[in-house]
Motif scaffolding. Structure first.
Motif, PDB file in Angstrom:
ATOM      1  N   THR A  76       0.809  -1.219   0.000  1.00  0.00           N
ATOM      2  CA  THR A  76       0.000   0.000   0.000  1.00  0.00           C
ATOM      3  C   THR A  76       0.844   1.271   0.000  1.00  0.00           C
ATOM      4  O   THR A  76       0.333   2.333  -0.330  1.00  0.00           O
ATOM      5  CB  THR A  76      -0.982   0.043   1.187  1.00  0.00           C
ATOM      6  OG1 THR A  76      -0.250   0.231   2.397  1.00  0.00           O
ATOM      7  CG2 THR A  76      -1.806  -1.214   1.280  1.00  0.00           C
ATOM      8  N   ASN A  77       2.125   1.178   0.374  1.00  0.00           N
ATOM      9  CA  ASN A  77       2.998   2.356   0.314  1.00  0.00           C
ATOM     10  C   ASN A  77       3.703   2.486  -1.025  1.00  0.00           C
ATOM     11  O   ASN A  77       4.682   3.229  -1.140  1.00  0.00           O
ATOM     12  CB  ASN A  77       4.029   2.306   1.449  1.00  0.00           C
ATOM     13  CG  ASN A  77       3.445   2.833   2.746  1.00  0.00           C
ATOM     14  OD1 ASN A  77       3.050   3.993   2.824  1.00  0.00           O
ATOM     15  ND2 ASN A  77       3.342   1.981   3.741  1.00  0.00           N
ATOM     16  N   CYS A  78       3.234   1.788  -1.991  1.00  0.00           N
ATOM     17  CA  CYS A  78       3.762   1.847  -3.356  1.00  0.00           C
ATOM     18  C   CYS A  78       3.010   2.968  -4.077  1.00  0.00           C
ATOM     19  O   CYS A  78       1.802   2.888  -4.255  1.00  0.00           O
ATOM     20  CB  CYS A  78       3.519   0.485  -4.006  1.00  0.00           C
ATOM     21  SG  CYS A  78       3.583   0.406  -5.780  1.00  0.00           S
TER      22      CYS A  78
ATOM     23  N   ASN B  41      -0.061   6.047   2.657  1.00  0.00           N
ATOM     24  CA  ASN B  41       0.749   7.141   3.212  1.00  0.00           C
ATOM     25  C   ASN B  41       1.569   7.847   2.130  1.00  0.00           C
ATOM     26  O   ASN B  41       2.363   8.733   2.425  1.00  0.00           O
ATOM     27  CB  ASN B  41       1.686   6.580   4.292  1.00  0.00           C
ATOM     28  CG  ASN B  41       2.312   7.678   5.126  1.00  0.00           C
ATOM     29  OD1 ASN B  41       1.651   8.650   5.483  1.00  0.00           O
ATOM     30  ND2 ASN B  41       3.605   7.552   5.406  1.00  0.00           N
ATOM     31  N   VAL B  42       1.382   7.424   0.883  1.00  0.00           N
ATOM     32  CA  VAL B  42       2.158   8.013  -0.215  1.00  0.00           C
ATOM     33  C   VAL B  42       1.251   8.331  -1.392  1.00  0.00           C
ATOM     34  O   VAL B  42       0.174   7.754  -1.543  1.00  0.00           O
ATOM     35  CB  VAL B  42       3.286   7.059  -0.696  1.00  0.00           C
ATOM     36  CG1 VAL B  42       4.304   6.823   0.397  1.00  0.00           C
ATOM     37  CG2 VAL B  42       2.702   5.763  -1.204  1.00  0.00           C
ATOM     38  N   ALA B  43       1.706   9.253  -2.212  1.00  0.00           N
ATOM     39  CA  ALA B  43       1.005   9.570  -3.457  1.00  0.00           C
ATOM     40  C   ALA B  43       2.059   9.854  -4.519  1.00  0.00           C
ATOM     41  O   ALA B  43       3.230  10.074  -4.200  1.00  0.00           O
ATOM     42  CB  ALA B  43       0.100  10.782  -3.266  1.00  0.00           C
ATOM     43  N   ALA B  44       1.636   9.831  -5.762  1.00  0.00           N
ATOM     44  CA  ALA B  44       2.558  10.106  -6.858  1.00  0.00           C
ATOM     45  C   ALA B  44       2.077  11.302  -7.668  1.00  0.00           C
ATOM     46  O   ALA B  44       0.880  11.445  -7.922  1.00  0.00           O
ATOM     47  CB  ALA B  44       2.704   8.882  -7.764  1.00  0.00           C
ATOM     48  N   GLY B  45       3.030  12.159  -8.034  1.00  0.00           N
ATOM     49  CA  GLY B  45       2.723  13.322  -8.864  1.00  0.00           C
ATOM     50  C   GLY B  45       3.390  13.190 -10.225  1.00  0.00           C
ATOM     51  O   GLY B  45       4.474  12.608 -10.341  1.00  0.00           O
ATOM     52  N   ALA B  68       5.332  15.477   4.305  1.00  0.00           N
ATOM     53  CA  ALA B  68       6.568  15.419   5.076  1.00  0.00           C
ATOM     54  C   ALA B  68       7.784  15.409   4.158  1.00  0.00           C
ATOM     55  O   ALA B  68       8.835  15.936   4.504  1.00  0.00           O
ATOM     56  CB  ALA B  68       6.574  14.182   5.964  1.00  0.00           C
ATOM     57  N   ARG B  69       7.628  14.825   2.992  1.00  0.00           N
ATOM     58  CA  ARG B  69       8.776  14.713   2.097  1.00  0.00           C
ATOM     59  C   ARG B  69       8.289  14.577   0.654  1.00  0.00           C
ATOM     60  O   ARG B  69       7.317  13.864   0.382  1.00  0.00           O
ATOM     61  CB  ARG B  69       9.566  13.464   2.498  1.00  0.00           C
ATOM     62  CG  ARG B  69      10.860  13.276   1.771  1.00  0.00           C
ATOM     63  CD  ARG B  69      11.484  11.937   2.157  1.00  0.00           C
ATOM     64  NE  ARG B  69      12.742  11.772   1.455  1.00  0.00           N
ATOM     65  CZ  ARG B  69      13.931  11.796   2.048  1.00  0.00           C
ATOM     66  NH1 ARG B  69      14.024  11.955   3.344  1.00  0.00           N
ATOM     67  NH2 ARG B  69      15.025  11.626   1.341  1.00  0.00           N
ATOM     68  N   VAL B  70       8.983  15.246  -0.247  1.00  0.00           N
ATOM     69  CA  VAL B  70       8.700  15.099  -1.681  1.00  0.00           C
ATOM     70  C   VAL B  70      10.027  14.853  -2.395  1.00  0.00           C
ATOM     71  O   VAL B  70      11.012  15.551  -2.142  1.00  0.00           O
ATOM     72  CB  VAL B  70       8.047  16.368  -2.272  1.00  0.00           C
ATOM     73  CG1 VAL B  70       7.696  16.145  -3.744  1.00  0.00           C
ATOM     74  CG2 VAL B  70       6.793  16.760  -1.499  1.00  0.00           C
ATOM     75  N   SER B  71      10.051  13.866  -3.255  1.00  0.00           N
ATOM     76  CA  SER B  71      11.299  13.584  -3.978  1.00  0.00           C
ATOM     77  C   SER B  71      10.975  12.971  -5.339  1.00  0.00           C
ATOM     78  O   SER B  71       9.835  12.574  -5.605  1.00  0.00           O
ATOM     79  CB  SER B  71      12.187  12.636  -3.162  1.00  0.00           C
ATOM     80  OG  SER B  71      11.464  11.506  -2.749  1.00  0.00           O
ATOM     81  N   LEU B 109       5.285  11.636  -2.957  1.00  0.00           N
ATOM     82  CA  LEU B 109       4.833  12.494  -1.874  1.00  0.00           C
ATOM     83  C   LEU B 109       4.575  11.611  -0.656  1.00  0.00           C
ATOM     84  O   LEU B 109       3.655  10.798  -0.656  1.00  0.00           O
ATOM     85  CB  LEU B 109       3.548  13.230  -2.260  1.00  0.00           C
ATOM     86  CG  LEU B 109       3.654  14.364  -3.285  1.00  0.00           C
ATOM     87  CD1 LEU B 109       4.019  13.852  -4.676  1.00  0.00           C
ATOM     88  CD2 LEU B 109       2.322  15.107  -3.382  1.00  0.00           C
ATOM     89  N   VAL B 110       5.406  11.766   0.348  1.00  0.00           N
ATOM     90  CA  VAL B 110       5.319  10.885   1.521  1.00  0.00           C
ATOM     91  C   VAL B 110       4.758  11.657   2.717  1.00  0.00           C
ATOM     92  O   VAL B 110       5.141  12.801   2.962  1.00  0.00           O
ATOM     93  CB  VAL B 110       6.710  10.331   1.890  1.00  0.00           C
ATOM     94  CG1 VAL B 110       6.618   9.419   3.113  1.00  0.00           C
ATOM     95  CG2 VAL B 110       7.316   9.596   0.717  1.00  0.00           C
TER      96      VAL B 110
END
Lengths: 212, 144
Positions: A76-78, B41-45, B68-71, B109-110
């Protein structure tokens, strides 16, 4: 004597005709089995295993009965390929259900290879976001490894610069399991709904007329 | 002569700021974030970046108060396995265009601290090698 020749001739003719029919049938079967991703003629029967679904039920080889199953391994953290593939599977599932030409039941199973972070509640929320009928499955690391290994779906925890905690390398393919619990097909990326659906229909049509 | 000197002064006053804002030479379009599942807990841009200037531009970091963090990362398929690689920087030669798209390069995006839900807009800042930055609005889209 003449009668004897006649019988012999008939036998030869029948054998010749049978040979032609056999040859045509065989060529037809081979041709029909020529579907990219279909594991034929040696599909593998999945050995007994034990995982669990996100609602706490056992998930074993018995859960493959009465329908065809598409399995995707992820976590799910993917952020990228997992939600992307799950969105594709959702589109496929909805098209499958609304297509009058489709007669076979299909289930979608997401197997989390990150049991450390993906507890049952997290997993349930994740799969139901894509479709309420999707099933989330996980287990302990050993059981997951044994199950994934049977499907050629390796996974590995990795530490990578810029990724907090850890990430998981995992199979990017979608696996097809028959109602007989045979591992019968594999769809490699890139995943396109129309392509998967067309091949899936051909695979299921072929396998439904074949004794596994 | 005075006029000529004035022209030079005007020319420099135009050129110097242009050279100082390198990130303005990077045209970012089609910026969007895939709405993550609620439990993720993460997303993608994703976006398209094009260097519209005449010199190489290097995006060295990405920051946003959304998370909290973007990379920058890239998904690759190796031997049938999906792997993620961290990207230290994004180099763009003059006129070069790069697509950050699903199943490839993406922003990671974390730990979102604001809701990243469909139809929201998230501001993300791109920082270039010279320290200049450009803010980009990313629209959150639900893709399933």
């Amino acid at each position: 004597m003449r009668h004897k020749y006649l019988v012999s001739g008939l036998i030869v003719a029948a054998a010749f005709a049978a040979g032609i029919v056999f040859s045509i049938t065989r060529q037809n079967v081979i041709h029909r089995a020529d579907i990219p991703g279909l594991l034929w003629p040696n599909p593998r029967l999945i050995a007994p295993f034990k995982l669990h679904t996100s609602d706490g039920s056992e998930f074993t080889e018995a859960n493959f009965a009465n329908h065809w199953t598409l399995i995707f391994f992820g976590f799910t953290n993917c952020p990228d390929i997992c939600p992307s593939t799950m969105a594709t599977l959702k589109q496929l599932y909805e098209q499958w259900g609304s297509d009058a030409n489709v007669k076979h039941n299909l289930k979608i199973v997401f197997v989390s290879v990150d049991p450390e972070r993906d507890d049952d509640a997290t997993l349930m929320n994740y799969v139901s976001y894509f479709h309420p009928s999707f099933v989330g499955v996980t287990g302990n690391e050993d059981d997951l490894s044994r199950f994934a290994g049977q499907l050629g779906a390796l996974f590995m925890k990795v530490n990578s610069a810029g990724i907090p905690g850890y990430a998981m390398d995992h199979s990017a393919s979608i696996i097809l399991v028959a109602p007989s619990a045979h591992f019968v097909g594999i769809f490699s990326p890139p995943h396109e709904v129309d392509d998967i659906k067309a091949r899936l229909m051909r695979m299921i049509e072929f396998l439904s007329e074949t004794t596994l | 002569m005075i006029l000529s000197g004035l022209r030079i002064a005007i020319l420099f006053s135009v050129l110097i700021p242009l050279a100082a804002v390198a990130c303005e030479s990077v045209d970012i379009t089609n910026a969007w974030i895939r709405e993550p599942p609620p439990s993720s807990n993460v997303a993608a841009g994703y976006f398209d970046a094009m260097n519209i200037g005449s010199e190489e531009q290097i995006i060295t970091s990405i920051k946003s108060s959304c998370c909290a963090r973007v990379s920058m990362h890239e998904t690759s398929i190796e031997g049938g396995r999906a792997r993620m690689h961290h990207l230290d920087a994004l180099k763009l030669a003059p006129t070069e265009k790069v697509n950050f798209a699903p199943n490839g390069a993406h922003l990671m995006l974390v730990g979102p601290v604001v809701p990243i839900r469909s139809s929201e807009v998230v501001e993300i800042n791109f920082f270039c090698l010279d320290g200049t930055s450009t803010p980009i609005e990313f629209k959150v889209l639900r893709t399933n």
